[in-house]
Design a protein around this motif. Structure first.
Motif, PDB file in Angstrom:
ATOM      1  N   GLU A 254       0.880  -1.051   0.005  1.00 15.71           N
ATOM      2  CA  GLU A 254      -0.128  -0.094   0.131  1.00 15.71           C
ATOM      3  C   GLU A 254       0.917   1.254  -0.069  1.00 15.71           C
ATOM      4  N   GLY A 255       0.588   2.130  -0.757  1.00 15.18           N
ATOM      5  CA  GLY A 255       1.314   3.606  -0.968  1.00 15.18           C
ATOM      6  C   GLY A 255       2.460   3.516  -1.869  1.00 15.18           C
ATOM      7  N   GLY A 256       3.040   4.627  -2.155  1.00 16.16           N
ATOM      8  CA  GLY A 256       4.054   4.727  -2.789  1.00 16.16           C
ATOM      9  C   GLY A 256       3.662   5.044  -4.561  1.00 16.16           C
ATOM     10  N   ASP A 257       2.554   5.594  -4.656  1.00 18.31           N
ATOM     11  CA  ASP A 257       2.088   5.811  -5.943  1.00 18.31           C
ATOM     12  C   ASP A 257       2.835   7.000  -6.548  1.00 18.31           C
ATOM     13  N   THR A 258       2.820   7.415  -7.947  1.00 17.59           N
ATOM     14  CA  THR A 258       3.476   8.449  -8.299  1.00 17.59           C
ATOM     15  C   THR A 258       2.419   9.171  -9.254  1.00 17.59           C
ATOM     16  N   GLU A 259       2.146  10.205  -9.627  1.00 19.18           N
ATOM     17  CA  GLU A 259       1.113  11.053 -10.390  1.00 19.18           C
ATOM     18  C   GLU A 259       1.816  11.747 -11.169  1.00 19.18           C
ATOM     19  N   TRP A 260       1.251  12.094 -12.487  1.00 22.47           N
ATOM     20  CA  TRP A 260       1.755  13.022 -13.346  1.00 22.47           C
ATOM     21  C   TRP A 260       0.624  13.838 -13.884  1.00 22.47           C
ATOM     22  N   SER A 261       1.030  14.819 -14.453  1.00 20.26           N
ATOM     23  CA  SER A 261      -0.131  15.894 -14.886  1.00 20.26           C
ATOM     24  C   SER A 261       0.478  16.498 -16.175  1.00 20.26           C
ATOM     25  N   ASN A 262      -0.193  16.590 -17.128  1.00 21.79           N
ATOM     26  CA  ASN A 262       0.062  16.831 -18.599  1.00 21.79           C
ATOM     27  C   ASN A 262       0.090  18.283 -18.812  1.00 21.79           C
ATOM     28  N   ILE A 263       1.154  18.862 -18.997  1.00 23.76           N
ATOM     29  CA  ILE A 263       1.484  20.479 -18.944  1.00 23.76           C
ATOM     30  C   ILE A 263       1.367  20.828 -20.446  1.00 23.76           C
ATOM     31  N   TYR A 264       1.200  19.966 -21.480  1.00 29.76           N
ATOM     32  CA  TYR A 264       0.840  20.463 -22.662  1.00 29.76           C
ATOM     33  C   TYR A 264      -0.773  20.954 -22.526  1.00 29.76           C
ATOM     34  N   THR A 265      -1.456  20.003 -22.107  1.00 29.55           N
ATOM     35  CA  THR A 265      -2.844  20.253 -21.749  1.00 29.55           C
ATOM     36  C   THR A 265      -3.070  21.639 -20.866  1.00 29.55           C
ATOM     37  N   ALA A 266      -2.298  21.695 -20.054  1.00 26.85           N
ATOM     38  CA  ALA A 266      -2.489  22.623 -19.163  1.00 26.85           C
ATOM     39  C   ALA A 266      -2.446  23.962 -19.980  1.00 26.85           C
ATOM     40  N   TYR A 267      -1.197  23.946 -20.935  1.00 24.71           N
ATOM     41  CA  TYR A 267      -1.224  25.204 -21.719  1.00 24.71           C
ATOM     42  C   TYR A 267      -2.160  25.320 -22.596  1.00 24.71           C
ATOM     43  N   ASP A 268      -2.659  24.432 -23.168  1.00 22.08           N
ATOM     44  CA  ASP A 268      -3.943  24.098 -24.378  1.00 22.08           C
ATOM     45  C   ASP A 268      -4.993  24.800 -23.680  1.00 22.08           C
ATOM     46  N   THR A 269      -5.313  24.692 -22.141  1.00 23.20           N
ATOM     47  CA  THR A 269      -6.510  25.060 -21.835  1.00 23.20           C
ATOM     48  C   THR A 269      -6.483  26.386 -20.972  1.00 23.20           C
ATOM     49  N   LEU A 270      -5.390  27.092 -21.052  1.00 22.64           N
ATOM     50  CA  LEU A 270      -5.350  28.778 -20.505  1.00 22.64           C
ATOM     51  C   LEU A 270      -6.105  29.399 -21.380  1.00 22.64           C
ATOM     52  N   SER A 271      -6.767  30.445 -20.783  1.00 23.76           N
ATOM     53  CA  SER A 271      -7.397  31.589 -21.561  1.00 23.76           C
ATOM     54  C   SER A 271      -6.579  32.152 -22.458  1.00 23.76           C
ATOM     55  N   GLU A 272      -7.371  32.904 -23.696  1.00 26.51           N
ATOM     56  CA  GLU A 272      -6.137  33.351 -24.445  1.00 26.51           C
ATOM     57  C   GLU A 272      -5.636  34.704 -23.750  1.00 26.51           C
ATOM     58  N   GLY A 273      -6.272  35.344 -22.942  1.00 28.86           N
ATOM     59  CA  GLY A 273      -5.683  36.295 -21.923  1.00 28.86           C
ATOM     60  C   GLY A 273      -4.557  35.717 -21.491  1.00 28.86           C
ATOM     61  N   VAL A 274      -4.414  34.732 -20.648  1.00 26.55           N
ATOM     62  CA  VAL A 274      -3.454  34.127 -19.835  1.00 26.55           C
ATOM     63  C   VAL A 274      -2.232  33.907 -20.672  1.00 26.55           C
ATOM     64  N   LYS A 275      -2.587  33.165 -21.930  1.00 28.69           N
ATOM     65  CA  LYS A 275      -1.596  32.917 -22.837  1.00 28.69           C
ATOM     66  C   LYS A 275      -0.905  33.916 -23.255  1.00 28.69           C
TER      67      LYS A 275
END
Ligand code: AKG
Length: 282
Positions: free
Chosen positions: A124-145
């Motif tokens: 039990e325990g010791g998982d690893t988690e990843w997050s996709n920072i392509y998608t993070a960029y793609d989903t920013l508002s145009e203003g933030v981009k």
């Protein structure tokens, strides 16, 4: 070779491959899948250090640092991540990735790909988690981009200079030795172009980025907080529960990751890590 997607966000499982014995055609297929899925899981690998190093080297020059704690004796390319204690002393880094990060971004030439091989896993325990920072960029508002288009993040290795990442308890009494190593800060574009796909990613992380070049903290810190929160929206993420023999490789220019820890005693999680370098972020 069979490739099964692991989540909507990222990741695929590669079945039918012995990474210690791949020919050039298999390498090409793996490389293509790596660009498509960003993280690959190879099951049931019985991988000695030499073939892990050899496989890693197919993707770039291997990274070593002479003073890195807990390298495998005789193999400076391999770092041991482990919660095993022998005579009261840890044999590896206990919590290598306790804050969201992308590997070696504090360097001028950061890590392209990381390879992590599970020799032992806890029940039990010791998982690893990843997050996709392509998608993070793609989903920013145009203003933030627009706002972040030309900004550059300041990446710092020394945790003592980062209010979002406290000193790791394992190294608390040798903080100067472990974090005081003379590694100059690196400054990288917040919007990074992937070296092979050319896609843009939101290339920052709370573990390493402490500020924005040329911007007062009064403005920079709230912006960073907003971007860090956006980067880890649940739908961008994949969480991996390790099996013994798993070899995972991930693409650092487009993913951030975190080690979830919480290993339930007496579970032992023992891993070998290799890393290869990539390009200068642009
Ligand atoms: O051990 C883990 O789950 C994560 C390791 C990690 O973040 C790293 O080696 O950079």
């Amino acid at each position: 070779m069979q490739i099964n997607r692991l989540s909507d966000a990222l990741g695929a499982e590669v079945i039918g491959v012995d990474v210690a014995n791949i020919d050039d055609d298999a390498f090409e297929a793996i490389h293509t899948a790596f660009l498509e899925y960003q993280l690959l899981v190879f099951r049931d690998q019985a991988l000695a250090p030499e073939p892990q190093i050899a496989f890693s080297k197919r993707f770039g020059p291997i990274e070593t640092r002479p003073d890195r704690p807990f390298t495998l004796p005789g193999y400076p390319e391999v770092t041991i991540l482990s919660n095993r204690m022998v005579d009261g002393e840890p044999v590896g880094v206990i919590s290598a990735g306790d804050f969201w990060h992308t590997d070696l971004s504090f360097g001028e030439i950061p890590c392209r790909a990381t390879f992590l091989h599970a020799l032992e896993v806890a029940e039990e325990g010791g998982d690893t988690e990843w997050s996709n920072i392509y998608t993070a960029y793609d989903t920013l508002s145009e203003g933030v981009k627009e706002r972040i288009a030309d900004l550059r993040g300041i990446h710092v290795f020394d945790r003592r200079r980062n209010k979002r990442a406290q000193v790791d308890v394992q190294f608390a009494n040798k903080a100067e030795e472990v974090y005081g190593v003379p590694i100059p800060d690196a400054v990288h574009p917040i919007v990074r172009h992937h070296p092979e796909t050319g896609r843009k990613s939101l290339y920052i992380s709370p573990r390493f980025v402490v500020g924005i070049e040329g911007m007062d903290d009064a403005k920079a810190q709230p912006l960073l907080d907003e971007l860090f929160a956006h980067q880890v929206r649940p739908e961008f993420r994949y969480r991996h529960t390790w099996r013994k023999g798993d070899l995972l490789m991930w693409d650092n220019p487009c993913l951030i990751h975190i080690g979830r820890g919480d290993i339930k005693p007496p579970g032992i999680r023992h891993m070998h890590r290799t890393m290869v370098l990539g390009d200068r972020p642009r």
